[in-house]
Design a protein around this motif. Sequence first.
Motif, PDB file in Angstrom:
ATOM      1  N   VAL A 162       0.819  -1.216   0.000  1.00 54.78           N
ATOM      2  CA  VAL A 162       0.000   0.000   0.000  1.00 54.78           C
ATOM      3  C   VAL A 162       0.854   1.267   0.000  1.00 54.78           C
ATOM      4  CG1 VAL A 162      -1.765   1.294   1.241  1.00 54.78           C
ATOM      5  CG2 VAL A 162      -1.917  -1.199   1.108  1.00 54.78           C
ATOM      6  N   GLU A 177       3.149   1.613  -3.145  1.00 53.45           N
ATOM      7  CA  GLU A 177       2.437   1.939  -4.383  1.00 53.45           C
ATOM      8  C   GLU A 177       1.837   3.347  -4.359  1.00 53.45           C
ATOM      9  OE1 GLU A 177       2.270   0.561  -7.286  1.00 53.45           O
ATOM     10  OE2 GLU A 177       3.602  -1.057  -6.654  1.00 53.45           O
ATOM     11  N   LYS A 178       1.283   3.752  -3.226  1.00 51.60           N
ATOM     12  CA  LYS A 178       0.570   5.020  -3.187  1.00 51.60           C
ATOM     13  C   LYS A 178       1.473   6.219  -2.907  1.00 51.60           C
ATOM     14  CE  LYS A 178      -3.621   5.284  -1.554  1.00 51.60           C
ATOM     15  NZ  LYS A 178      -4.412   5.417  -2.806  1.00 51.60           N
ATOM     16  N   VAL A 179       2.633   5.990  -2.292  1.00 50.10           N
ATOM     17  CA  VAL A 179       3.514   7.105  -1.936  1.00 50.10           C
ATOM     18  C   VAL A 179       4.867   7.007  -2.637  1.00 50.10           C
ATOM     19  CG1 VAL A 179       4.671   8.329  -0.052  1.00 50.10           C
ATOM     20  CG2 VAL A 179       2.382   7.381   0.300  1.00 50.10           C
ATOM     21  N   THR A 236       0.843   4.814  -9.425  1.00 54.87           N
ATOM     22  CA  THR A 236       0.435   3.770  -8.493  1.00 54.87           C
ATOM     23  C   THR A 236      -0.211   2.607  -9.239  1.00 54.87           C
ATOM     24  OG1 THR A 236       0.062   5.353  -6.710  1.00 54.87           O
ATOM     25  CG2 THR A 236      -1.107   3.246  -6.552  1.00 54.87           C
ATOM     26  N   GLU A 266      -2.860   0.508  -8.915  1.00 56.61           N
ATOM     27  CA  GLU A 266      -4.060   0.436  -8.084  1.00 56.61           C
ATOM     28  C   GLU A 266      -4.526  -1.001  -7.867  1.00 56.61           C
ATOM     29  OE1 GLU A 266      -5.227   2.782  -6.423  1.00 56.61           O
ATOM     30  OE2 GLU A 266      -4.457   4.615  -7.374  1.00 56.61           O
ATOM     31  N   VAL A 319      -2.849  -2.315  -4.772  1.00 56.44           N
ATOM     32  CA  VAL A 319      -3.446  -1.710  -3.577  1.00 56.44           C
ATOM     33  C   VAL A 319      -4.801  -2.330  -3.279  1.00 56.44           C
ATOM     34  CG1 VAL A 319      -4.284   0.427  -2.533  1.00 56.44           C
ATOM     35  CG2 VAL A 319      -2.202   0.450  -3.939  1.00 56.44           C
ATOM     36  N   ALA A 343      -0.249   6.729   3.534  1.00 58.20           N
ATOM     37  CA  ALA A 343      -0.798   6.366   2.225  1.00 58.20           C
ATOM     38  C   ALA A 343      -2.271   6.741   2.094  1.00 58.20           C
ATOM     39  CB  ALA A 343      -0.620   4.869   1.981  1.00 58.20           C
ATOM     40  N   CYS A 366      -4.740   5.736   4.142  1.00 59.64           N
ATOM     41  CA  CYS A 366      -5.627   4.654   4.576  1.00 59.64           C
ATOM     42  C   CYS A 366      -5.867   4.738   6.082  1.00 59.64           C
ATOM     43  CB  CYS A 366      -5.025   3.294   4.229  1.00 59.64           C
ATOM     44  SG  CYS A 366      -4.772   3.057   2.459  1.00 59.64           S
TER      45      CYS A 366
END
Length: 215
Positions: free
Chosen positions: A109, A112-114, A124, A126, A129, A176, A178
């Motif tokens: 997570v 990929e997102k940061v 990213t 997705e 994730v 991230a 979440c």
Amino acid sequence: MPTVYGVNASPFVRKVRVVLEEKGISYEIEPIVPINVPESFKKLSPLGKIPAYRDGEVVLCDSSVICAYLEKIHPEPALYPADPYEYARALWFEEYADTALVENLVAKVFREKVVAPKLMNRPTDEGVVREALANAIPPLFDYLESQLEGADRIVGNWFSIADIAIASQFVNFFHAGCRVDAKKWPKLAAYVDKILSRPVFEKLIEEERAWGMGS
């Protein structure tokens, strides 16, 4: 003065820094990104991983090793339970955080997102994730929910290395964007919020945000 080698965004560097701060040990941070590290760093950390730690002639690597060493040389406040069973449980939860949680909350997570868009110059993925959030992470949260003994600890009667290791992974998860669903995992959500409200964690999280991590 002791020196920690690594970068703020690493949950393992964060774990060591929390232990140092909780024990009131002064230290310096030497930024090292664990990509194509120089040979000089491998003399401190043969696998090229962060964190590494140096205090005079003492050189150590691996966050769990460093934290255990710090407990021995600065036993107060104690961050490892005295009871043998609780001590073993604390080590287990540290291992759980350093393997299962990091492999999903961080490597899938947060990465990929940061890391991907900010440091790797790619979008990213997705799909990675979504798969992690839908399939890999819920069983991990289910387990933690079932094991929590209180809102401010997961083992023993006080804050320990287990809490530090677990919460350090959730910092990246939160960076991230979440959160823990409090309807599905009410004890876990309350527990993570409680641990991350400690002054040491708040200080490091603000420092990381200043460096562009998370929201």
